[in-house]
Design a protein around this motif. Structure first.
Motif, short mmCIF file in Angstrom:
data_model
loop_
_atom_site.label_atom_id
_atom_site.label_comp_id
_atom_site.label_asym_id
_atom_site.label_seq_id
_atom_site.Cartn_x
_atom_site.Cartn_y
_atom_site.Cartn_z
N ILE A 158 -6.28 5.11 7.94
CA ILE A 158 -6.69 5.41 6.56
C ILE A 158 -5.61 4.98 5.57
CG2 ILE A 158 -7.17 7.29 4.97
CD1 ILE A 158 -8.51 8.77 7.29
N LEU A 159 -4.36 5.28 5.90
CA LEU A 159 -3.27 4.90 4.99
C LEU A 159 -3.16 3.39 4.84
CD1 LEU A 159 -0.48 7.46 6.02
CD2 LEU A 159 -1.95 7.49 3.98
N LYS A 160 -3.38 2.70 5.94
CA LYS A 160 -3.30 1.24 5.87
C LYS A 160 -4.53 0.61 5.23
CE LYS A 160 -0.05 0.01 9.50
NZ LYS A 160 0.73 -0.85 8.58
N GLY A 161 -5.63 1.30 5.29
CA GLY A 161 -6.86 0.74 4.72
C GLY A 161 -7.03 1.03 3.24
N ILE A 162 -6.29 1.97 2.69
CA ILE A 162 -6.40 2.30 1.26
C ILE A 162 -5.14 1.81 0.54
CG2 ILE A 162 -6.54 4.17 -0.42
CD1 ILE A 162 -8.03 5.81 1.63
N LYS A 163 -5.35 1.01 -0.52
CA LYS A 163 -4.23 0.50 -1.30
C LYS A 163 -4.44 0.88 -2.77
CE LYS A 163 -2.15 -1.46 2.12
NZ LYS A 163 -0.87 -0.93 2.63
N ILE A 164 -3.47 1.56 -3.31
CA ILE A 164 -3.51 1.92 -4.74
C ILE A 164 -2.58 0.96 -5.48
CG2 ILE A 164 -3.05 3.71 -6.43
CD1 ILE A 164 -3.63 5.78 -4.28
N VAL A 165 -3.17 0.15 -6.36
CA VAL A 165 -2.42 -0.90 -7.07
C VAL A 165 -2.10 -0.41 -8.48
CG1 VAL A 165 -2.43 -3.29 -7.85
CG2 VAL A 165 -3.65 -2.64 -5.75
N VAL A 218 -7.54 -10.78 -3.68
CA VAL A 218 -6.53 -10.32 -4.64
C VAL A 218 -6.98 -8.94 -5.12
CG1 VAL A 218 -5.39 -10.72 -6.84
CG2 VAL A 218 -5.94 -12.65 -5.36
N LEU A 219 -6.12 -7.96 -4.93
CA LEU A 219 -6.45 -6.60 -5.32
C LEU A 219 -5.98 -6.33 -6.74
CD1 LEU A 219 -5.39 -4.73 -2.04
CD2 LEU A 219 -7.58 -5.84 -2.59
N GLY A 220 -6.92 -5.81 -7.57
CA GLY A 220 -6.59 -5.45 -8.94
C GLY A 220 -6.14 -4.01 -9.04
N PRO A 221 -5.76 -3.55 -10.24
CA PRO A 221 -5.29 -2.17 -10.43
C PRO A 221 -6.34 -1.15 -10.01
CG PRO A 221 -4.79 -3.52 -12.34
CD PRO A 221 -5.69 -4.34 -11.48
N TYR A 242 -2.11 -7.41 -6.06
CA TYR A 242 -1.69 -7.63 -4.68
C TYR A 242 -2.46 -8.82 -4.11
CZ TYR A 242 0.58 -3.01 -4.60
OH TYR A 242 1.38 -1.93 -4.85
N VAL A 243 -1.73 -9.68 -3.39
CA VAL A 243 -2.34 -10.81 -2.70
C VAL A 243 -2.45 -10.45 -1.21
CG1 VAL A 243 -2.14 -13.24 -2.09
CG2 VAL A 243 -1.43 -12.46 -4.35
N VAL A 244 -3.68 -10.43 -0.71
CA VAL A 244 -3.95 -9.99 0.67
C VAL A 244 -4.24 -11.20 1.55
CG1 VAL A 244 -5.45 -8.60 2.15
CG2 VAL A 244 -4.84 -7.79 -0.15
N GLU A 245 -3.61 -11.25 2.70
CA GLU A 245 -3.84 -12.31 3.68
C GLU A 245 -4.51 -11.72 4.93
OE1 GLU A 245 -0.19 -14.20 4.55
OE2 GLU A 245 -0.03 -15.22 2.60
N ARG A 246 -5.34 -12.54 5.55
CA ARG A 246 -5.95 -12.18 6.85
C ARG A 246 -5.71 -13.34 7.81
NH1 ARG A 246 -12.05 -10.14 7.05
NH2 ARG A 246 -10.99 -8.33 6.09
N PHE A 247 -4.98 -13.03 8.86
CA PHE A 247 -4.60 -14.04 9.84
C PHE A 247 -3.84 -15.19 9.18
CE2 PHE A 247 -8.66 -12.32 11.64
CZ PHE A 247 -8.08 -11.56 12.65
N GLY A 248 -2.99 -14.87 8.22
CA GLY A 248 -2.13 -15.86 7.58
C GLY A 248 -2.78 -16.66 6.47
N ARG A 249 -4.02 -16.38 6.15
CA ARG A 249 -4.73 -17.10 5.09
C ARG A 249 -5.06 -16.14 3.94
NH1 ARG A 249 -7.33 -21.89 6.37
NH2 ARG A 249 -9.00 -21.34 4.90
N LEU A 250 -5.20 -16.73 2.73
CA LEU A 250 -5.57 -15.92 1.56
C LEU A 250 -6.94 -15.30 1.80
CD1 LEU A 250 -5.21 -14.97 -1.39
CD2 LEU A 250 -6.28 -17.12 -2.09
N HIS A 251 -6.99 -13.99 1.64
CA HIS A 251 -8.27 -13.30 1.83
C HIS A 251 -8.80 -12.75 0.50
CE1 HIS A 251 -11.44 -10.89 3.54
NE2 HIS A 251 -10.93 -9.77 3.03
#
Length: 296
Positions: free
Chosen positions: A26-33, A50-53, A39-48
Motif C-alpha cells: 500500500i505504501l509503495k502503491g500510493i504516492k502523494i505529490v 508523470v504524476l501530478g500534485p 514525479y516521473v515514473v518508470e516501469r522496467f526502465g522505460r517512461l511510464h
C-alpha cells in the motif's frame, strides 16, 4: 500440545508477515505529490507516466518514481557575454533568464544540465540578435531586443519541456575606447545644440525688434491717417458752409484767422514793435465788424 503451539505460532507469523507485506504494498502503491513538484515514473526502465500534485496510485515493485522535478520558476545566474554590433562595436551584455519546467518527461530524458544548456543558448541568441543592430539601436531599443531574445530562447528550449517566463537585459557595457569616443561625440552634440539655441535666440530677438518697428510704423501711419481724416472733415465742413452761406462764410473764416494772428502778435513780451500798413488796419477793422456781426 507443543505441536499445536508451534502450528499456532507459525500461523501468526504468516499473518504478521502478510500484514507487513500488505502495508508495504500500500505504501509503495500510493504516492502523494506536493503542489510544487511532478514525479516521473518508470516501469522496467522505460517512461511510464508523470504524476501530478495530489494522491496518485502506481503498481508496487513494477513502477518506480525515478525523478522528482520541481516545477517552480527558476532564475539563472546573471550571465555576461561579449557581442559585436553591426557597426563593429564590441559590447558586453549582462542578461538574466527566468524559466520553469512544464514537461518533466522531456527535460529528464533530453537534456542533462538544464541551466548550462539554457545559458549557452541565451549567449548564442544574444550575440546573433545584437549582431543585427547598430550600437544606437541596442541602447535605445532594449525592450525590442529583449522581446526578440525571449522569443528565440522559447523556440530553442521548447523541445526540452521548458517555458521561458522572462528574459531581461540588465546592462550593456562598452570598452574604454568606445566610451571615450561616445563621450567626445556627446560633448560635441551638446556644443552644437548650444550654438543652435543661441542662434535661434538671436534670430528671435531680431524678429521681435522688426515686429516692434513694424508696429510703430503702423501706429504712426494710423495716427497720420486719423489726422488727415480730421483735416479733410474740417475742410469739408468749411466747404459746406461756403456752399450754404456763400461769400460771407468765407469772409468770416478769413476774419477769424486775422483775429487769431493779431492775438498771437499781442501775446509777445511787449518789446517788439509792430508796423502795420493802413490797408491792414482797415482789414482788421472789417474783420472785427464781421466777427461782431457773426456773434449776434
Amino acid at each position: 500440545m507443543e505441536e499445536q503451539v508451534l502450528d499456532l505460532l507459525s500461523t501468526n507469523i504468516v499473518f504478521i508477515l502478510a500484514a507487513i507485506f500488505l502495508i508495504v504494498v500500500i505504501l509503495k502503491g500510493i504516492k502523494i505529490v506536493p503542489q510544487s513538484e511532478k514525479y516521473v515514473v518508470e516501469r522496467f526502465g522505460r517512461l511510464h507516466s508523470v504524476l501530478g500534485p495530489g494522491i496518485n496510485f502506481i503498481v508496487p515493485f513494477l513502477d518506480i518514481v525515478r525523478h522528482r522535478i520541481s516545477i517552480l520558476e527558476r532564475q539563472l545566474p546573471t550571465m555576461s557575454q561579449d557581442a559585436i554590433t553591426s557597426d563593429n562595436v564590441l559590447v558586453q551584455v549582462d542578461t538574466s533568464v527566468f524559466y520553469r519546467i512544464t514537461e518533466p518527461e522531456k527535460t529528464v530524458y533530453r537534456i542533462r544540465d538544464v541551466d548550462a544548456a539554457i545559458a549557452t543558448t541565451v549567449a548564442g541568441i544574444v550575440r546573433a540578435e545584437i549582431g543585427k543592430m547598430e550600437l544606437d539601436e541596442v541602447q535605445s531599443n532594449r525592450a525590442q531586443l529583449t522581446a526578440a531574445i525571449k522569443a528565440s530562447v522559447e523556440d530553442a528550449v521548447d523541445a526540452w519541456g521548458i517555458e521561458v517566463t522572462r528574459s531581461e537585459i540588465l546592462d550593456v557595457n562598452l570598452d574604454a575606447a568606445t566610451r571615450e569616443a561616445m563621450l567626445q561625440q556627446l560633448n560635441a552634440e551638446r556644443a552644437r545644440r548650444a550654438q543652435v539655441t543661441e542662434a535661434e535666440g538671436t534670430k528671435r530677438a531680431v524678429e521681435l525688434a522688426a515686429d516692434a518697428e513694424l508696429y510703430a510704423a503702423e501706429q504712426t501711419a494710423k495716427a497720420r491717417r486719423i489726422q488727415a481724416d480730421a483735416e479733410a472733415y474740417a475742410t469739408g465742413v468749411v466747404a459746406q458752409a461756403i456752399k450754404d452761406n456763400g461769400l460771407e462764410a468765407a469772409q468770416y473764416q478769413v476774419a477769424l484767422k486775422q483775429v487769431e494772428a493779431l492775438n498771437a502778435l499781442g501775446a509777445g513780451d511787449g518789446k517788439q514793435t509792430i508796423v502795420l500798413p493802413a490797408q491792414a488796419l482797415e482789414a482788421f477793422g472789417d474783420a472785427f465788424k464781421m466777427l461782431k456781426g457773426g456773434t449776434k
